[in-house]
Design a protein around this motif. Structure first.
Motif, PDB file in Angstrom:
ATOM      1  N   ILE A  94       0.692  13.200  -9.749  1.00 47.48           N
ATOM      2  CA  ILE A  94       1.875  13.217 -10.847  1.00 47.48           C
ATOM      3  C   ILE A  94       3.436  13.404 -10.176  1.00 47.48           C
ATOM      4  O   ILE A  94       3.893  12.658 -10.362  1.00 47.48           O
ATOM      5  CB  ILE A  94       2.462  15.152 -11.596  1.00 47.48           C
ATOM      6  CG1 ILE A  94       0.973  15.383 -13.039  1.00 47.48           C
ATOM      7  CG2 ILE A  94       4.192  15.285 -12.122  1.00 47.48           C
ATOM      8  CD1 ILE A  94       1.153  14.346 -14.006  1.00 47.48           C
ATOM      9  N   HIS A  95       3.567  14.276  -9.184  1.00 44.93           N
ATOM     10  CA  HIS A  95       4.880  13.902  -8.013  1.00 44.93           C
ATOM     11  C   HIS A  95       5.446  12.450  -7.377  1.00 44.93           C
ATOM     12  O   HIS A  95       5.870  12.135  -6.923  1.00 44.93           O
ATOM     13  CB  HIS A  95       4.224  14.981  -7.227  1.00 44.93           C
ATOM     14  CG  HIS A  95       5.634  15.373  -5.727  1.00 44.93           C
ATOM     15  ND1 HIS A  95       6.532  15.753  -6.410  1.00 44.93           N
ATOM     16  CD2 HIS A  95       5.892  13.707  -4.698  1.00 44.93           C
ATOM     17  CE1 HIS A  95       7.675  15.771  -5.006  1.00 44.93           C
ATOM     18  NE2 HIS A  95       6.434  14.645  -4.033  1.00 44.93           N
ATOM     19  N   LEU A  96       3.255  12.258  -6.993  1.00 46.96           N
ATOM     20  CA  LEU A  96       3.161  10.793  -6.571  1.00 46.96           C
ATOM     21  C   LEU A  96       4.390   9.836  -7.187  1.00 46.96           C
ATOM     22  O   LEU A  96       4.871   9.066  -7.095  1.00 46.96           O
ATOM     23  CB  LEU A  96       2.078  10.224  -5.738  1.00 46.96           C
ATOM     24  CG  LEU A  96       2.103   8.933  -5.577  1.00 46.96           C
ATOM     25  CD1 LEU A  96       3.224   8.913  -3.991  1.00 46.96           C
ATOM     26  CD2 LEU A  96       0.353   8.977  -4.517  1.00 46.96           C
ATOM     27  N   ALA A 143       0.755  -1.078   0.127  1.00 46.29           N
ATOM     28  CA  ALA A 143      -0.307  -0.188   0.160  1.00 46.29           C
ATOM     29  C   ALA A 143       0.822   1.105  -0.104  1.00 46.29           C
ATOM     30  O   ALA A 143       1.911   1.525   0.593  1.00 46.29           O
ATOM     31  CB  ALA A 143      -1.141  -0.085   1.161  1.00 46.29           C
ATOM     32  N   VAL A 144       0.338   2.564  -0.792  1.00 45.24           N
ATOM     33  CA  VAL A 144       1.616   3.057  -0.941  1.00 45.24           C
ATOM     34  C   VAL A 144      -0.114   4.667  -0.788  1.00 45.24           C
ATOM     35  O   VAL A 144      -1.014   4.719  -0.627  1.00 45.24           O
ATOM     36  CB  VAL A 144       1.755   3.956  -2.058  1.00 45.24           C
ATOM     37  CG1 VAL A 144       2.783   2.946  -2.611  1.00 45.24           C
ATOM     38  CG2 VAL A 144       0.519   4.582  -3.379  1.00 45.24           C
ATOM     39  N   THR A 145       0.514   5.623   0.865  1.00 48.39           N
ATOM     40  CA  THR A 145       0.016   6.687   0.821  1.00 48.39           C
ATOM     41  C   THR A 145       0.889   8.069   0.322  1.00 48.39           C
ATOM     42  O   THR A 145       2.059   8.622   0.760  1.00 48.39           O
ATOM     43  CB  THR A 145      -0.187   6.478   2.310  1.00 48.39           C
ATOM     44  OG1 THR A 145      -1.267   5.205   2.730  1.00 48.39           O
ATOM     45  CG2 THR A 145      -1.314   8.170   2.183  1.00 48.39           C
ATOM     46  N   GLN A 146       0.121   9.247  -0.083  1.00 53.08           N
ATOM     47  CA  GLN A 146       0.496  10.143  -0.091  1.00 53.08           C
ATOM     48  C   GLN A 146       0.899  10.919   1.277  1.00 53.08           C
ATOM     49  O   GLN A 146      -0.505  11.732   1.184  1.00 53.08           O
ATOM     50  CB  GLN A 146       0.154  11.335  -1.632  1.00 53.08           C
ATOM     51  CG  GLN A 146       1.163  12.947  -1.894  1.00 53.08           C
ATOM     52  CD  GLN A 146       1.064  12.623  -2.961  1.00 53.08           C
ATOM     53  OE1 GLN A 146      -0.409  12.778  -3.765  1.00 53.08           O
ATOM     54  NE2 GLN A 146       1.544  13.024  -3.838  1.00 53.08           N
ATOM     55  N   ALA A 147       1.735  11.727   1.634  1.00 51.93           N
ATOM     56  CA  ALA A 147       1.996  12.112   2.606  1.00 51.93           C
ATOM     57  C   ALA A 147       1.527  14.187   2.868  1.00 51.93           C
ATOM     58  O   ALA A 147       2.688  14.403   2.228  1.00 51.93           O
ATOM     59  CB  ALA A 147       2.776  12.582   3.610  1.00 51.93           C
ATOM     60  N   MET A 148       0.024  14.447   2.659  1.00 54.58           N
ATOM     61  CA  MET A 148       0.195  15.585   2.325  1.00 54.58           C
ATOM     62  C   MET A 148       0.333  16.245   3.703  1.00 54.58           C
ATOM     63  O   MET A 148       0.710  16.072   4.481  1.00 54.58           O
ATOM     64  CB  MET A 148      -0.986  15.594   1.969  1.00 54.58           C
ATOM     65  CG  MET A 148      -1.758  15.274   0.593  1.00 54.58           C
ATOM     66  SD  MET A 148      -1.143  15.861  -0.476  1.00 54.58           S
ATOM     67  CE  MET A 148      -2.067  15.397  -2.045  1.00 54.58           C
ATOM     68  N   PRO A 149       0.805  17.669   3.402  1.00 53.94           N
ATOM     69  CA  PRO A 149       1.353  18.739   4.722  1.00 53.94           C
ATOM     70  C   PRO A 149       0.079  19.150   5.268  1.00 53.94           C
ATOM     71  O   PRO A 149      -0.877  19.212   5.268  1.00 53.94           O
ATOM     72  CB  PRO A 149       1.314  20.411   3.916  1.00 53.94           C
ATOM     73  CG  PRO A 149       1.702  19.780   2.226  1.00 53.94           C
ATOM     74  CD  PRO A 149       0.699  18.684   1.952  1.00 53.94           C
ATOM     75  N   GLY A 150       0.470  18.765   6.831  1.00 51.83           N
ATOM     76  CA  GLY A 150      -0.888  19.368   7.783  1.00 51.83           C
ATOM     77  C   GLY A 150      -1.972  18.337   7.808  1.00 51.83           C
ATOM     78  O   GLY A 150      -1.486  17.332   7.528  1.00 51.83           O
ATOM     79  N   GLU A 151      -3.054  19.364   8.178  1.00 55.95           N
ATOM     80  CA  GLU A 151      -3.796  18.710   8.730  1.00 55.95           C
ATOM     81  C   GLU A 151      -4.618  17.381   7.368  1.00 55.95           C
ATOM     82  O   GLU A 151      -5.394  16.168   7.144  1.00 55.95           O
ATOM     83  CB  GLU A 151      -5.357  19.022   8.857  1.00 55.95           C
ATOM     84  CG  GLU A 151      -5.643  20.187   7.531  1.00 55.95           C
ATOM     85  CD  GLU A 151      -6.995  20.570   7.862  1.00 55.95           C
ATOM     86  OE1 GLU A 151      -8.104  20.633   7.986  1.00 55.95           O
ATOM     87  OE2 GLU A 151      -6.403  22.385   7.351  1.00 55.95           O
ATOM     88  N   TRP A 152      -4.455  17.549   6.252  1.00 55.45           N
ATOM     89  CA  TRP A 152      -4.788  16.551   4.963  1.00 55.45           C
ATOM     90  C   TRP A 152      -3.657  15.385   4.901  1.00 55.45           C
ATOM     91  O   TRP A 152      -4.369  14.739   4.044  1.00 55.45           O
ATOM     92  CB  TRP A 152      -4.388  17.407   3.210  1.00 55.45           C
ATOM     93  CG  TRP A 152      -5.508  18.465   3.950  1.00 55.45           C
ATOM     94  CD1 TRP A 152      -4.997  20.169   3.695  1.00 55.45           C
ATOM     95  CD2 TRP A 152      -7.381  18.914   3.559  1.00 55.45           C
ATOM     96  NE1 TRP A 152      -6.289  20.445   3.988  1.00 55.45           N
ATOM     97  CE2 TRP A 152      -7.254  19.971   3.790  1.00 55.45           C
ATOM     98  CE3 TRP A 152      -7.471  17.572   3.333  1.00 55.45           C
ATOM     99  CZ2 TRP A 152      -8.718  20.375   3.618  1.00 55.45           C
ATOM    100  CZ3 TRP A 152      -9.179  18.049   2.954  1.00 55.45           C
ATOM    101  CH2 TRP A 152      -9.552  19.382   3.481  1.00 55.45           C
TER     102      TRP A 152
END
Length: 506
Positions: free
Chosen positions: A237-239, A174-183
């Motif tokens: 696109i970044h992920l 599994a992969v997750t994109q770690a967004m900034p802050g509360e997201w």
């Protein structure tokens, strides 16, 4: 013949040429994982999966369609089958074209068959046992056509997909994109995947002004439109290059919302319907006034003064339950799309709004990075079943949550929908990384474009440089940036060396 196409299950564009009868038949898949553009020029029809090649075939440049330009600025995308390019259209999902020397006939999709309607009084266990069976089958079908897979995990929909990947394959990544802050959903995703027994990778979305311009350029290049898309284009696109290093495909829970989530339309305001059920970027009256400052020509952002009068109210109310009875009374830009469909719930109607855009963009970005996006909920059998279940089993995704408890402890089942969201411009603004964006919009080429008000655009840019703007301007600047990069990539391009480009394509 054409009767074959509705029976196909998956992502495809098909062209069949009958060399004896000289008849060409074109079909695109029913859920929109593939896109097929068409353009009528010089008495013929050009078609392809990328509109950018059309000028090099027809020797005619791509130009802006000002009749759809307002939709881009008001709602962050062009909905229906039209595009930002004048004369270029997208085939509606499931559509077939039959082409002869003298004519082109369009055959629109109807809908996938629904399973036999179940009675609400039946035990809920019957429903989730059937869904359990179908999700296992759809996951098995999808992973059979790819070598390696990962699943993007965040909420209920994708967590359930991860559970089936682990069940079917015996292992899952599994992969997750770690967004900034509360997201940032990485911690929640790690707990869920740990309980499922999956490997978990978290990739941070790093803020970088120069990279932001390049990622937006990549997003616009692959989607061939200036799509707001919740500002998710650059992060995805970044992920995906990171995903491509460990797998050649990824499974997503996208569009489970359509099939498994039901909102009570009696408790939903019209504005709520437009904002959350139909358009990603619905604008308020105050936002319209801000846009009018930047775009002095009324045709660029529409002529109506109130956001409650933008579209047909009855249509909006019906779309919340995916019902479009009386569609023959629809106003532009939806006229004609649904008149062939019977009243009631119908999956094809969903493609009028962001469902088609969502599926298409996710698939396009995946292919751009060399991967394939897989949609377990859009397997024919699974979608057919989910369309037939009672609405009360869809409230807050009740059926999915009950089913997920089979694989997860109850306290780990996500209770509140957070969703895969992004505040890309705000994050870069707060971090002081918008210089590249502002420099691009300050260039003479931008200021001279015959769309913006030079003085108001310059004033907005200076407001951002001096940190004097409020966050309500972020959607405006974001759409300006998308549109400017879109124009530079497709409208300003020199098509004089067409022979060399065609040689490169071949």
């Amino acid at each position: 013949g054409r009767d074959l196409f509705p029976k196909l299950n998956g992502a495809y564009n098909i062209v069949v040429w009958d060399k004896v009868q000289k008849i060409g038949t074109i079909n695109t898949c029913k859920f929109g994982q593939r896109v097929l553009f068409t353009n009528k020029v010089q008495g013929g029809l050009i078609f392809g999966s990328e509109a950018k090649v059309f000028p090099y075939i027809s020797n005619l440049p791509l130009s802006l369609d000002y009749e759809t330009l307002w939709m881009t600025f008001m709602y962050g995308g062009v909905y229906g089958s039209r595009t930002l390019f004048k004369g270029v259209t997208k085939l509606f999902p499931g559509t077939a074209l039959v082409i002869t020397k003298d004519s082109t006939q369009e055959f629109k999709a109807t809908d996938i068959p629904h399973e036999v309607q179940q009675k609400t009084s039946e035990k809920k266990k019957v429903y989730w046992e059937r869904l359990d069976e179908l999700m296992s089958k759809s996951t098995s079908r999808l992973i059979a056509v790819t070598k390696s897979q990962v699943v993007m995990v965040g909420g209920v929909d994708s967590s359930l997909v991860a559970a089936y990947l682990k069940r079917v394959k015996g292992e899952a990544t599994a992969v997750t994109q770690a967004m900034p802050g509360e997201w940032n959903e990485s911690d929640d995703a790690a707990r869920i995947t740990g309980a499922l027994g999956c490997d978990h990778h978290s990739f941070p979305y790093t803020l970088d002004g120069d990279k932001l311009i390049k990622d937006i350029g990549g997003f616009v290049e692959v989607t061939e439109e200036a799509s707001y898309w919740n500002q998710l284009g650059p992060p995805l696109i970044h992920l995906l290059p990171f995903i491509r290093e460990i797998a050649d495909s990824y499974l997503t829970g996208a569009e489970a919302d359509l099939l498994c989530n039901f909102r009570n339309k009696e408790q939903t305001s019209l504005r709520g319907v437009i904002r959350h059920g139909v358009f990603w970027m619905a604008v308020s009256h105050s936002m319209r006034k801000r846009l009018r400052r930047i775009f002095p020509k009324p045709e660029h952002i529409g002529e109506t003064e109130s956001d409650t009068n933008i579209l047909d109210r009855a249509l909006m109310k019906r779309l919340i339950s995916i019902d479009c009875s009386g569609a023959e009374n629809n106003t532009y830009p939806f006229r004609g799309y649904y008149t062939h469909l019977p009243p009631g719930k119908n999956l094809q109607r969903h493609f009028l709004n962001h469902g088609w855009q969502n599926i298409r963009i996710i698939s396009q970005i995946a292919q751009y990075s060399g991967a394939e996006a897989l949609f377990p909920y859009l397997d024919d059998d699974t979608a057919s079943f989910l369309l037939s279940i009672p609405d009360e089993l869809k409230v807050n995704k009740a059926l999915l949550r009950v089913l997920l408890k089979k694989y997860l402890p109850g306290d780990l089942v996500p209770r509140k929908k957070r969703g895969y969201w992004s505040r890309t411009l705000r994050w870069h603004y707060d971090a002081g990384f918008l210089d590249y964006v502002l420099d691009l919009l300050s260039e003479q080429k931008s200021l001279d474009r015959d769309v913006y008000s030079r003085s108001e655009l310059s004033k907005l840019i200076e407001g951002y440089r001096s940190k004097e703007v409020t966050p309500v301007w972020h959607p405006v600047l974001w759409q300006l940036l998308l549109f400017e990069i879109f124009c530079r990539r497709f409208i300003d391009v020199d098509t004089s060396n067409s022979s060399q480009l065609i040689k490169n394509i071949q």
